[in-house]
Design a protein around this motif. Structure first.
Motif, PDB file in Angstrom:
ATOM      1  N   UNK A 155      43.319  51.763  36.307  1.00  0.00           N
ATOM      2  CA  UNK A 155      43.477  51.856  34.853  1.00  0.00           C
ATOM      3  C   UNK A 155      42.320  52.657  34.258  1.00  0.00           C
ATOM      4  N   UNK A 156      41.953  53.717  34.942  1.00  0.00           N
ATOM      5  CA  UNK A 156      40.833  54.540  34.520  1.00  0.00           C
ATOM      6  C   UNK A 156      41.211  55.594  33.502  1.00  0.00           C
ATOM      7  N   UNK A 157      40.396  56.630  33.442  1.00  0.00           N
ATOM      8  CA  UNK A 157      40.558  57.683  32.437  1.00  0.00           C
ATOM      9  C   UNK A 157      41.919  58.377  32.484  1.00  0.00           C
ATOM     10  N   UNK A 158      42.447  58.745  33.667  1.00  0.00           N
ATOM     11  CA  UNK A 158      43.763  59.410  33.668  1.00  0.00           C
ATOM     12  C   UNK A 158      44.865  58.568  33.027  1.00  0.00           C
ATOM     13  N   UNK A 159      44.896  57.275  33.349  1.00  0.00           N
ATOM     14  CA  UNK A 159      45.917  56.402  32.760  1.00  0.00           C
ATOM     15  C   UNK A 159      45.667  56.227  31.267  1.00  0.00           C
ATOM     16  N   UNK A 160      44.406  56.151  30.885  1.00  0.00           N
ATOM     17  CA  UNK A 160      44.074  56.018  29.466  1.00  0.00           C
ATOM     18  C   UNK A 160      44.526  57.246  28.679  1.00  0.00           C
ATOM     19  N   UNK A 161      44.291  58.428  29.235  1.00  0.00           N
ATOM     20  CA  UNK A 161      44.737  59.662  28.581  1.00  0.00           C
ATOM     21  C   UNK A 161      46.257  59.707  28.515  1.00  0.00           C
ATOM     22  N   UNK A 187      42.777  39.072  31.226  1.00  0.00           N
ATOM     23  CA  UNK A 187      41.784  40.147  31.334  1.00  0.00           C
ATOM     24  C   UNK A 187      40.380  39.677  30.965  1.00  0.00           C
ATOM     25  N   UNK A 188      40.252  38.964  29.869  1.00  0.00           N
ATOM     26  CA  UNK A 188      38.924  38.549  29.417  1.00  0.00           C
ATOM     27  C   UNK A 188      38.257  37.615  30.423  1.00  0.00           C
ATOM     28  N   UNK A 189      39.013  36.667  30.958  1.00  0.00           N
ATOM     29  CA  UNK A 189      38.456  35.739  31.950  1.00  0.00           C
ATOM     30  C   UNK A 189      38.035  36.475  33.219  1.00  0.00           C
ATOM     31  N   UNK A 190      38.845  37.431  33.645  1.00  0.00           N
ATOM     32  CA  UNK A 190      38.529  38.174  34.871  1.00  0.00           C
ATOM     33  C   UNK A 190      37.317  39.073  34.655  1.00  0.00           C
ATOM     34  N   UNK A 191      37.205  39.658  33.480  1.00  0.00           N
ATOM     35  CA  UNK A 191      36.038  40.500  33.182  1.00  0.00           C
ATOM     36  C   UNK A 191      34.760  39.667  33.227  1.00  0.00           C
ATOM     37  N   UNK A 192      34.828  38.444  32.731  1.00  0.00           N
ATOM     38  CA  UNK A 192      33.653  37.568  32.751  1.00  0.00           C
ATOM     39  C   UNK A 192      33.249  37.202  34.180  1.00  0.00           C
ATOM     40  N   UNK A 193      34.235  37.111  35.069  1.00  0.00           N
ATOM     41  CA  UNK A 193      33.925  36.789  36.464  1.00  0.00           C
ATOM     42  C   UNK A 193      33.211  37.934  37.169  1.00  0.00           C
ATOM     43  N   UNK A 194      33.481  39.155  36.728  1.00  0.00           N
ATOM     44  CA  UNK A 194      32.925  40.354  37.358  1.00  0.00           C
ATOM     45  C   UNK A 194      33.325  40.379  38.840  1.00  0.00           C
ATOM     46  N   UNK A 241      36.134  43.557  50.739  1.00  0.00           N
ATOM     47  CA  UNK A 241      37.455  43.574  50.119  1.00  0.00           C
ATOM     48  C   UNK A 241      37.381  43.163  48.657  1.00  0.00           C
ATOM     49  N   UNK A 242      36.583  42.142  48.361  1.00  0.00           N
ATOM     50  CA  UNK A 242      36.468  41.652  46.987  1.00  0.00           C
ATOM     51  C   UNK A 242      35.899  42.722  46.060  1.00  0.00           C
ATOM     52  N   UNK A 243      34.856  43.392  46.508  1.00  0.00           N
ATOM     53  CA  UNK A 243      34.232  44.412  45.668  1.00  0.00           C
ATOM     54  C   UNK A 243      35.160  45.599  45.432  1.00  0.00           C
ATOM     55  N   UNK A 244      35.842  46.028  46.488  1.00  0.00           N
ATOM     56  CA  UNK A 244      36.736  47.179  46.348  1.00  0.00           C
ATOM     57  C   UNK A 244      37.916  46.842  45.444  1.00  0.00           C
ATOM     58  N   UNK A 245      38.506  45.666  45.638  1.00  0.00           N
ATOM     59  CA  UNK A 245      39.648  45.266  44.808  1.00  0.00           C
ATOM     60  C   UNK A 245      39.230  45.141  43.348  1.00  0.00           C
ATOM     61  N   UNK A 246      38.065  44.561  43.116  1.00  0.00           N
ATOM     62  CA  UNK A 246      37.605  44.410  41.733  1.00  0.00           C
ATOM     63  C   UNK A 246      37.431  45.771  41.058  1.00  0.00           C
ATOM     64  N   UNK A 247      36.757  46.680  41.734  1.00  0.00           N
ATOM     65  CA  UNK A 247      36.507  47.989  41.127  1.00  0.00           C
ATOM     66  C   UNK A 247      37.782  48.823  41.023  1.00  0.00           C
ATOM     67  N   UNK A 248      38.677  48.629  41.971  1.00  0.00           N
ATOM     68  CA  UNK A 248      39.892  49.434  41.989  1.00  0.00           C
ATOM     69  C   UNK A 248      40.935  48.940  40.997  1.00  0.00           C
ATOM     70  N   UNK A 249      41.059  47.623  40.860  1.00  0.00           N
ATOM     71  CA  UNK A 249      42.165  47.069  40.078  1.00  0.00           C
ATOM     72  C   UNK A 249      41.730  46.492  38.736  1.00  0.00           C
TER      73      UNK A 249
END
Length: 234
Positions: free
Chosen positions: A174-180, A96-103, A159-167
Motif C-alpha cells: 500500500x505504498x506510493x504507487x497504490x496511493x497515486x 489498522x490503528x491497533x496494528x500500527x501501534x503494535x509495529x 518473516x515477521x519483519x518482512x510481512x510487517x513492512x510489506x503488508x
C-alpha cells in the motif's frame, strides 16, 4: 479480438451478472471519488480498503489463465481466493490503528493475514500483467528475506519483519504507487470514461479541428488544443 489482445482476454459476463458487475464498478467509482474528496481516515485504512475492492473486481474480471472462458462462469477456487484476499485487506483496514501501534510486534494471526493477502495480490498481478512481474517480485522478496535473516538469524523474526513492512506499512503493497493510483489515476480513468461516453471528448476534438485543423501544422495544433480542453475538464 481476445486472441490477439491480452487485455480483452477476460471473463465473459452477460445478462444479470453483467449488470451486477457493472453496478459494482459504478459503486466503486463513486466510492473512490467520495473517499478522495472527503475522507480523513488513516492512509493505511483507505488504501487497504481500496486494495480489497481491487482484489474483488480483479478476480471477477480475470480468469486463472488466458484462453477459452465460459460465459457467466467463475470456478469455486477463484471465489475462495477472492474472498480470502479481500478479507485480509478488510481486516487490516478495520484494525489498522491497533496494528500500527503494535509495529513489528505483530502476532501470528497478523503474519498469516499478511502472507495470504500478499500471495492473493501477487496472483492477481500475474493474471493482469503476466509472469515477468511475478518473477521480479519473487526476486525482491527473496532478497528482503535473506537480508532480514542475516540481520536477525531467526526465521520467525525474519518473516515477521518482512510481512510487517510489506503488508502493514505504506512502504509495502500500500505504498506510493497504490496511493497515486487511488488518489489520481482512478479519478482520471473515471472522468476519462465519462468524457468518452457522453461524447464531450469527441466534441472537443471536432471543435479543435474546426479551429486549427485548416492551418499549417494543423495536426499538432489540434492535438494541443483538444488535449488542453480535455485536461481543463478533468
Amino acid at each position: 479480438m481476445r486472441k490477439y489482445d491480452r487485455e480483452s482476454n477476460t471473463r465473459i459476463w452477460t445478462g444479470v451478472p453483467k449488470k451486477v458487475i457493472n453496478a459494482l464498478m459504478a459503486v466503486f467509482s463513486v466510492y473512490c471519488i467520495g473517499m478522495t474528496l472527503f475522507s480523513t481516515e488513516l492512509p493505511e485504512t483507505k488504501l487497504a480498503r481500496f486494495l480489497a475492492c481491487v482484489v474483488i473486481i480483479g478476480y471477477l474480471i480475470y480468469p486463472v489463465r488466458k484462453g477459452k472462458v465460459r460465459p457467466n462462469s467463475m470456478p469455486w477456487y477463484d471465489i475462495v481466493i477472492m474472498v480470502l484476499g479481500a478479507a485480509c485487506f478488510f481486516y487490516f483496514a478495520f484494525y489498522a490503528l491497533d496494528i500500527i501501534k503494535l509495529s513489528t510486534r505483530i502476532q501470528p494471526i497478523h503474519i498469516a493475514v499478511g502472507i495470504i493477502g500478499t500471495l492473493v495480490l501477487m496472483e492477481l498481478c500475474r493474471r493482469c500483467v503476466g509472469i515477468p512481474i511475478l518473477v521480479v517480485v519473487i526476486c525482491l522478496l527473496t532478497y528482503a528475506l535473506y537480508n532480514q535473516f542475516q540481520a536477525s538469524g531467526d526465521p520467525y523474526l525474519m518473516l515477521r519483519n518482512v510481512v510487517y513492512k510489506l503488508f502493514y506499512t505504506t512502504s509495502g503493497v500500500i505504498g506510493t504507487p497504490v496511493n497515486v493510483c487511488y488518489t489520481y489515476i482512478v479519478l482520471f480513468i473515471i472522468f476519462g470514461a465519462f468524457l468518452e461516453r457522453t461524447g464531450i471528448a469527441a466534441f472537443f476534438i471536432s471543435f479543435a479541428n474546426k479551429v486549427a485543423g485548416w492551418s499549417s501544422g494543423g495536426a499538432a495544433k489540434v492535438a494541443v488544443l483538444s488535449s488542453a480542453l480535455c485536461g481543463m475538464v478533468s
